[in-house]
Design a protein around this motif. Structure first.
Motif, PDB file in Angstrom:
ATOM      1  N   SER A  57       0.835  -1.201   0.000  1.00  0.00           N
ATOM      2  CA  SER A  57       0.000   0.000   0.000  1.00  0.00           C
ATOM      3  C   SER A  57       0.874   1.258   0.000  1.00  0.00           C
ATOM      4  O   SER A  57       2.047   1.218   0.363  1.00  0.00           O
ATOM      5  CB  SER A  57      -0.898   0.021   1.241  1.00  0.00           C
ATOM      6  OG  SER A  57      -0.127   0.267   2.400  1.00  0.00           O
ATOM      7  N   ARG A  58       0.291   2.354  -0.390  1.00  0.00           N
ATOM      8  CA  ARG A  58       1.002   3.641  -0.403  1.00  0.00           C
ATOM      9  C   ARG A  58       1.419   4.007   1.021  1.00  0.00           C
ATOM     10  O   ARG A  58       2.520   4.523   1.247  1.00  0.00           O
ATOM     11  CB  ARG A  58       0.099   4.720  -1.013  1.00  0.00           C
ATOM     12  CG  ARG A  58       0.746   6.061  -1.128  1.00  0.00           C
ATOM     13  CD  ARG A  58       1.816   6.056  -2.219  1.00  0.00           C
ATOM     14  NE  ARG A  58       2.362   7.406  -2.346  1.00  0.00           N
ATOM     15  CZ  ARG A  58       3.604   7.657  -2.661  1.00  0.00           C
ATOM     16  NH1 ARG A  58       4.442   6.679  -2.926  1.00  0.00           N
ATOM     17  NH2 ARG A  58       4.028   8.888  -2.749  1.00  0.00           N
ATOM     18  N   GLU A  59       0.540   3.731   1.995  1.00  0.00           N
ATOM     19  CA  GLU A  59       0.853   4.020   3.397  1.00  0.00           C
ATOM     20  C   GLU A  59       2.080   3.229   3.845  1.00  0.00           C
ATOM     21  O   GLU A  59       2.980   3.770   4.495  1.00  0.00           O
ATOM     22  CB  GLU A  59      -0.340   3.693   4.310  1.00  0.00           C
ATOM     23  CG  GLU A  59      -1.531   4.593   4.124  1.00  0.00           C
ATOM     24  CD  GLU A  59      -2.471   4.129   3.011  1.00  0.00           C
ATOM     25  OE1 GLU A  59      -2.155   3.151   2.286  1.00  0.00           O
ATOM     26  OE2 GLU A  59      -3.533   4.761   2.856  1.00  0.00           O
ATOM     27  N   SER A  60       2.115   1.948   3.469  1.00  0.00           N
ATOM     28  CA  SER A  60       3.257   1.110   3.842  1.00  0.00           C
ATOM     29  C   SER A  60       4.535   1.591   3.168  1.00  0.00           C
ATOM     30  O   SER A  60       5.601   1.639   3.792  1.00  0.00           O
ATOM     31  CB  SER A  60       3.014  -0.345   3.467  1.00  0.00           C
ATOM     32  OG  SER A  60       1.968  -0.878   4.233  1.00  0.00           O
ATOM     33  N   GLY A 114       5.641   4.709   4.894  1.00  0.00           N
ATOM     34  CA  GLY A 114       6.125   4.353   6.229  1.00  0.00           C
ATOM     35  C   GLY A 114       7.503   3.718   6.192  1.00  0.00           C
ATOM     36  O   GLY A 114       8.382   4.058   6.989  1.00  0.00           O
ATOM     37  N   VAL A 168       1.214  12.693  12.052  1.00  0.00           N
ATOM     38  CA  VAL A 168       1.537  11.273  12.229  1.00  0.00           C
ATOM     39  C   VAL A 168       1.644  10.950  13.719  1.00  0.00           C
ATOM     40  O   VAL A 168       1.116   9.930  14.186  1.00  0.00           O
ATOM     41  CB  VAL A 168       2.834  10.904  11.478  1.00  0.00           C
ATOM     42  CG1 VAL A 168       3.276   9.484  11.816  1.00  0.00           C
ATOM     43  CG2 VAL A 168       2.639  11.060   9.979  1.00  0.00           C
TER      44      VAL A 168
END
Length: 147
Positions: free
Chosen positions: A2-5, A8, A134
């Protein structure tokens, strides 16, 4: 992924590199980021018992005991029996420890300035705001038990 992963993981990789760069800069003066954080915590809390210091830093008591023993051998801290509990040791900085903490903080600041000088004032402000978002999200998750 995912883009979030992906974001991150990129953040974690960059944070590791920034930390390593600061640590290398500090080591040129005989300091490490870990020792500096310990000296700064002692300075902020002194006199502090080792259990309180471990709690403040989120470390195991044995790890703090070993680190404090090394700082004591180097003449940077002194330990004395607590008047309230003779089994407990209170830790405080020596004059050499205070000087080392001050020099280490200055060296760390120079390293961080060097790293972040590529950002203009607006970019630094934007980065700080994003980190705040965040951090708030993480705090919310931690409070809800979603670690």
């Amino acid at each position: 992924m995912s883009r979030e992963s992906a974001v991150g993981l990129r953040y974690l990789e960059l944070a590791y590199r920034v930390r390593r760069s600061v640590d290398e800069h500090l080591s040129a003066d005989g300091m490490s980021l870990a020792r500096l954080k310990l000296l700064q915590a002692i300075d902020r809390l002194e006199p502090v018992n080792q259990t309180g210091l471990a709690g403040e830093l989120g470390l195991a008591a044995r790890s703090v005991t070993q680190a404090v023993e090394a700082l004591e051998r180097d003449g940077l801290v002194r330990r004395a029996a607590s008047p309230a509990d003779r089994r407990a040791k209170l830790v405080s900085l020596t004059p050499a420890g205070a000087a080392a903490a001050e020099a280490g903080a200055a060296a760390g600041e120079r390293a961080l300035r060097r790293i972040f000088q590529v950002l203009d004032a607006g970019q630094r402000t934007a980065l700080a705001e994003l980190l705040d978002v965040v951090e708030a999200g993480l705090a919310t998750d931690e409070a809800a038990g979603k670690n």
